[in-house]
Design a protein around this motif. Structure first.
Motif, PDB file in Angstrom:
ATOM      1  N   ILE A 172       0.846  -1.192   0.000  1.00  0.00           N
ATOM      2  CA  ILE A 172       0.000   0.000   0.000  1.00  0.00           C
ATOM      3  C   ILE A 172       0.883   1.244   0.000  1.00  0.00           C
ATOM      4  CG2 ILE A 172      -1.825   1.276   1.184  1.00  0.00           C
ATOM      5  CD1 ILE A 172      -2.681  -1.456   0.154  1.00  0.00           C
ATOM      6  N   VAL A 173       0.636   2.140  -0.958  1.00  0.00           N
ATOM      7  CA  VAL A 173       1.328   3.434  -0.993  1.00  0.00           C
ATOM      8  C   VAL A 173       0.449   4.455  -0.270  1.00  0.00           C
ATOM      9  CG1 VAL A 173       2.283   5.253  -2.446  1.00  0.00           C
ATOM     10  CG2 VAL A 173       2.411   2.859  -3.191  1.00  0.00           C
ATOM     11  N   PRO A 174       0.930   5.062   0.822  1.00  0.00           N
ATOM     12  CA  PRO A 174       0.108   6.032   1.561  1.00  0.00           C
ATOM     13  C   PRO A 174      -0.176   7.281   0.730  1.00  0.00           C
ATOM     14  CG  PRO A 174       2.008   5.298   2.852  1.00  0.00           C
ATOM     15  CD  PRO A 174       2.238   4.844   1.446  1.00  0.00           C
ATOM     16  N   ALA A 175      -1.250   7.972   1.099  1.00  0.00           N
ATOM     17  CA  ALA A 175      -1.596   9.238   0.439  1.00  0.00           C
ATOM     18  C   ALA A 175      -0.464  10.239   0.635  1.00  0.00           C
ATOM     19  CB  ALA A 175      -2.896   9.795   1.028  1.00  0.00           C
ATOM     20  N   GLY A 176      -0.183  11.023  -0.414  1.00  0.00           N
ATOM     21  CA  GLY A 176       0.890  12.010  -0.351  1.00  0.00           C
ATOM     22  C   GLY A 176       2.269  11.433  -0.615  1.00  0.00           C
ATOM     23  N   ASN A 177       2.324  10.170  -1.031  1.00  0.00           N
ATOM     24  CA  ASN A 177       3.594   9.512  -1.317  1.00  0.00           C
ATOM     25  C   ASN A 177       3.547   8.853  -2.686  1.00  0.00           C
ATOM     26  OD1 ASN A 177       5.416   9.059   1.478  1.00  0.00           O
ATOM     27  ND2 ASN A 177       3.247   9.486   1.826  1.00  0.00           N
ATOM     28  N   VAL A 178       4.728   8.544  -3.192  1.00  0.00           N
ATOM     29  CA  VAL A 178       4.851   7.661  -4.347  1.00  0.00           C
ATOM     30  C   VAL A 178       5.882   6.603  -3.989  1.00  0.00           C
ATOM     31  CG1 VAL A 178       4.217   9.393  -6.066  1.00  0.00           C
ATOM     32  CG2 VAL A 178       6.622   9.112  -5.433  1.00  0.00           C
ATOM     33  N   GLY A 217       9.900   0.390 -14.188  1.00  0.00           N
ATOM     34  CA  GLY A 217       8.568   0.953 -14.242  1.00  0.00           C
ATOM     35  C   GLY A 217       8.525   2.389 -13.724  1.00  0.00           C
ATOM     36  N   GLY A 218       7.357   2.986 -13.839  1.00  0.00           N
ATOM     37  CA  GLY A 218       7.167   4.341 -13.341  1.00  0.00           C
ATOM     38  C   GLY A 218       6.873   4.350 -11.858  1.00  0.00           C
ATOM     39  N   GLU A 219       6.655   5.571 -11.344  1.00  0.00           N
ATOM     40  CA  GLU A 219       6.342   5.686  -9.924  1.00  0.00           C
ATOM     41  C   GLU A 219       4.976   5.073  -9.633  1.00  0.00           C
ATOM     42  OE1 GLU A 219       4.295   8.971 -11.893  1.00  0.00           O
ATOM     43  OE2 GLU A 219       6.325   8.139 -12.043  1.00  0.00           O
ATOM     44  N   ARG A 220       4.839   4.469  -8.448  1.00  0.00           N
ATOM     45  CA  ARG A 220       3.567   3.882  -8.043  1.00  0.00           C
ATOM     46  C   ARG A 220       2.788   4.902  -7.213  1.00  0.00           C
ATOM     47  NH1 ARG A 220       3.793  -1.731  -8.546  1.00  0.00           N
ATOM     48  NH2 ARG A 220       5.317  -2.214 -10.174  1.00  0.00           N
ATOM     49  N   ARG A 221       1.536   5.108  -7.565  1.00  0.00           N
ATOM     50  CA  ARG A 221       0.702   6.113  -6.926  1.00  0.00           C
ATOM     51  C   ARG A 221       0.035   5.559  -5.671  1.00  0.00           C
ATOM     52  NH1 ARG A 221       1.392  11.337  -9.054  1.00  0.00           N
ATOM     53  NH2 ARG A 221       2.299  11.049 -11.129  1.00  0.00           N
ATOM     54  N   PRO A 222      -0.558   6.460  -4.835  1.00  0.00           N
ATOM     55  CA  PRO A 222      -1.211   5.997  -3.601  1.00  0.00           C
ATOM     56  C   PRO A 222      -2.291   4.955  -3.851  1.00  0.00           C
ATOM     57  CG  PRO A 222      -0.926   8.369  -3.552  1.00  0.00           C
ATOM     58  CD  PRO A 222      -0.536   7.928  -4.935  1.00  0.00           C
ATOM     59  N   GLY A 223      -2.364   3.973  -2.926  1.00  0.00           N
ATOM     60  CA  GLY A 223      -3.331   2.886  -3.034  1.00  0.00           C
ATOM     61  C   GLY A 223      -2.630   1.532  -3.084  1.00  0.00           C
ATOM     62  N   PRO A 224      -3.374   0.455  -3.309  1.00  0.00           N
ATOM     63  CA  PRO A 224      -2.772  -0.879  -3.387  1.00  0.00           C
ATOM     64  C   PRO A 224      -2.000  -1.071  -4.699  1.00  0.00           C
ATOM     65  CG  PRO A 224      -5.134  -0.990  -3.780  1.00  0.00           C
ATOM     66  CD  PRO A 224      -4.845   0.413  -3.379  1.00  0.00           C
ATOM     67  N   ASN A 225      -0.862  -1.718  -4.600  1.00  0.00           N
ATOM     68  CA  ASN A 225      -0.021  -2.000  -5.763  1.00  0.00           C
ATOM     69  C   ASN A 225       0.545  -3.403  -5.634  1.00  0.00           C
ATOM     70  OD1 ASN A 225       0.636   0.771  -7.384  1.00  0.00           O
ATOM     71  ND2 ASN A 225       0.282   1.192  -5.219  1.00  0.00           N
ATOM     72  N   LEU A 260      10.274 -11.307  -3.251  1.00  0.00           N
ATOM     73  CA  LEU A 260      11.689 -11.695  -3.181  1.00  0.00           C
ATOM     74  C   LEU A 260      12.541 -11.096  -4.297  1.00  0.00           C
ATOM     75  CD1 LEU A 260      11.269 -15.480  -2.280  1.00  0.00           C
ATOM     76  CD2 LEU A 260      11.495 -13.527  -0.734  1.00  0.00           C
ATOM     77  N   ILE A 261      11.906 -10.650  -5.364  1.00  0.00           N
ATOM     78  CA  ILE A 261      12.657 -10.104  -6.493  1.00  0.00           C
ATOM     79  C   ILE A 261      12.587  -8.577  -6.523  1.00  0.00           C
ATOM     80  CG2 ILE A 261      12.802 -10.012  -9.017  1.00  0.00           C
ATOM     81  CD1 ILE A 261      11.879 -12.879  -9.095  1.00  0.00           C
ATOM     82  N   GLN A 262      11.407  -8.050  -6.186  1.00  0.00           N
ATOM     83  CA  GLN A 262      11.217  -6.606  -6.228  1.00  0.00           C
ATOM     84  C   GLN A 262      11.130  -6.012  -4.821  1.00  0.00           C
ATOM     85  OE1 GLN A 262       7.704  -6.204  -8.810  1.00  0.00           O
ATOM     86  NE2 GLN A 262       9.066  -5.555 -10.483  1.00  0.00           N
ATOM     87  N   ALA A 263      11.670  -4.797  -4.676  1.00  0.00           N
ATOM     88  CA  ALA A 263      11.619  -4.063  -3.411  1.00  0.00           C
ATOM     89  C   ALA A 263      11.031  -2.683  -3.664  1.00  0.00           C
ATOM     90  CB  ALA A 263      13.017  -3.945  -2.807  1.00  0.00           C
ATOM     91  N   THR A 264      10.581  -2.026  -2.607  1.00  0.00           N
ATOM     92  CA  THR A 264       9.944  -0.714  -2.748  1.00  0.00           C
ATOM     93  C   THR A 264      10.597   0.312  -1.835  1.00  0.00           C
ATOM     94  OG1 THR A 264       8.285  -1.290  -1.070  1.00  0.00           O
ATOM     95  CG2 THR A 264       7.719  -1.692  -3.382  1.00  0.00           C
ATOM     96  N   SER A 265      10.625   1.561  -2.304  1.00  0.00           N
ATOM     97  CA  SER A 265      11.076   2.700  -1.507  1.00  0.00           C
ATOM     98  C   SER A 265      10.047   3.815  -1.685  1.00  0.00           C
ATOM     99  CB  SER A 265      12.452   3.184  -1.963  1.00  0.00           C
ATOM    100  OG  SER A 265      13.423   2.179  -1.766  1.00  0.00           O
ATOM    101  N   PHE A 266       9.734   4.507  -0.589  1.00  0.00           N
ATOM    102  CA  PHE A 266       8.688   5.522  -0.605  1.00  0.00           C
ATOM    103  C   PHE A 266       9.291   6.924  -0.518  1.00  0.00           C
ATOM    104  CE2 PHE A 266       6.695   1.699   1.074  1.00  0.00           C
ATOM    105  CZ  PHE A 266       5.542   1.627   0.301  1.00  0.00           C
ATOM    106  N   PHE A 267       8.658   7.847  -1.263  1.00  0.00           N
ATOM    107  CA  PHE A 267       9.047   9.255  -1.224  1.00  0.00           C
ATOM    108  C   PHE A 267       7.813  10.113  -0.961  1.00  0.00           C
ATOM    109  CE2 PHE A 267      12.537   7.438  -3.628  1.00  0.00           C
ATOM    110  CZ  PHE A 267      13.635   8.106  -3.107  1.00  0.00           C
ATOM    111  N   ASP A 268       7.937  11.029  -0.020  1.00  0.00           N
ATOM    112  CA  ASP A 268       6.863  11.957   0.312  1.00  0.00           C
ATOM    113  C   ASP A 268       6.868  13.098  -0.705  1.00  0.00           C
ATOM    114  OD1 ASP A 268       5.030  13.699   1.441  1.00  0.00           O
ATOM    115  OD2 ASP A 268       5.714  13.356   3.489  1.00  0.00           O
ATOM    116  N   VAL A 269       5.771  13.279  -1.437  1.00  0.00           N
ATOM    117  CA  VAL A 269       5.714  14.316  -2.472  1.00  0.00           C
ATOM    118  C   VAL A 269       4.869  15.513  -2.028  1.00  0.00           C
ATOM    119  CG1 VAL A 269       6.112  12.712  -4.366  1.00  0.00           C
ATOM    120  CG2 VAL A 269       3.766  13.135  -3.594  1.00  0.00           C
ATOM    121  N   ARG A 270       4.498  15.568  -0.751  1.00  0.00           N
ATOM    122  CA  ARG A 270       3.775  16.723  -0.229  1.00  0.00           C
ATOM    123  C   ARG A 270       4.745  17.882  -0.011  1.00  0.00           C
ATOM    124  NH1 ARG A 270       1.035  13.360   4.590  1.00  0.00           N
ATOM    125  NH2 ARG A 270       3.211  12.615   4.577  1.00  0.00           N
TER     126      ARG A 270
END
Length: 267
Positions: A37-43, A54-62, A67-77
């Motif tokens: 889940i990507v929180p609101a105000g983040n990508v 791929g491109g940035e993932r928007r708020p909501g379920p993704n 084991l192969i892919q990892a995620t990092s979050f950035f606050d865009v507010r």
């Protein structure tokens, strides 16, 4: 011997139940590793074996590959960060103040930020914003003397904001949404000189205003004088005459030298 015997198939049912339970647990674990889940105000930036894909993932379920892919979050507010600084003016005086930056990461640039300069939110300000801000502050303040800086503080603030935006545009990671300069601190001995300059500027402005008013008044009278003749004056007199005054100018244009006057109804 017979009392110790168990019902046929009893172990099989227990083993089946355990296998089903283990499968459900494994499925839940798999789902937890697949859905994020990507929180609101983040990508989110997704990396596949360490490489951004791929491109940035928007708020909501993704979805991602476990084991192969990892995620990092950035606050865009919008972020607000105060920066205390000291720098030199054109006349080599030291000033101290606080620059409060308002900025936001461009959502579309989150992947490039991750690849090139910062892997989390905490690294954005010291690696992206702060260097450009301090460079802009030094560049702008070095062009002005202390007295000018103190008396034109708001204009200087706008110049710094434009300079910071120009610096950050070279990389285009973030957008500058505002900059405020507050808390100017200068040596005490320069405060009197600044106050005197402000008083002198006010007096000069007042004098210039008075001169401009006098020039406009003189021009008005000059235009009025050019437009006046005997007939106009006679008309103005009649407009103001109360009908009782015994001395009245004669009608302009009367032949014979000085215009005659009517005294008590006689010429």
């Amino acid at each position: 011997m017979q009392g110790s015997m168990r019902p046929a198939g009893g172990d099989g049912l227990g083993t089946t139940f355990q296998l089903i339970l283990a499968g459900l647990v494994a499925l839940l674990i798999l789902l937890s590793q697949t859905i994020f889940i990507v929180p609101a105000g983040n990508v989110a930036v997704v990396t596949t074996l360490g490489r951004v894909t791929g491109g940035e993932r928007r708020p909501g379920p993704n979805l991602k590959i476990p084991l192969i892919q990892a995620t990092s979050f950035f606050d865009v507010r919008t972020q607000v960060r105060p920066e205390q600084f000291s720098t030199l003016t054109k006349d080599l005086q030291v000033i101290e103040a606080t620059a409060t930056m308002k900025y936001a990461i461009r959502p579309s640039e989150a992947g490039r930020v991750f690849e090139t300069i910062a892997t989390d939110n905490q690294q954005i300000y010291p690696r992206v914003i702060q260097p450009s801000l301090l460079k802009a502050l030094k560049s702008v303040f070095s062009q002005y003397e202390l007295v000018t800086i103190a008396t034109e503080w708001n204009s200087i603030s706008a110049l710094v904001q434009d300079k910071v935006a120009e610096e950050l545009k070279k990389f285009d990671y973030v957008t500058v949404q505002g900059l405020d300069l507050t808390g100017l601190q200068i040596a005490e001995e320069y405060r009197a000189a600044i106050e005197q300059k402000q008083i002198a500027d006010q007096r000069l402005l007042r004098s210039q205003t008075e001169v401009k008013i006098a020039e406009q008044e003189a021009l008005r009278y000059e235009i009025l004088n050019k437009s006046l003749d005997d007939q106009v004056l006679y008309k103005l007199f009649l407009d103001k005459w109360d009908g009782q005054t015994s001395v009245v100018p004669a009608l302009p244009g009367t032949a014979g030298g000085t215009p005659p006057v009517i005294v008590q109804g006689r010429r």
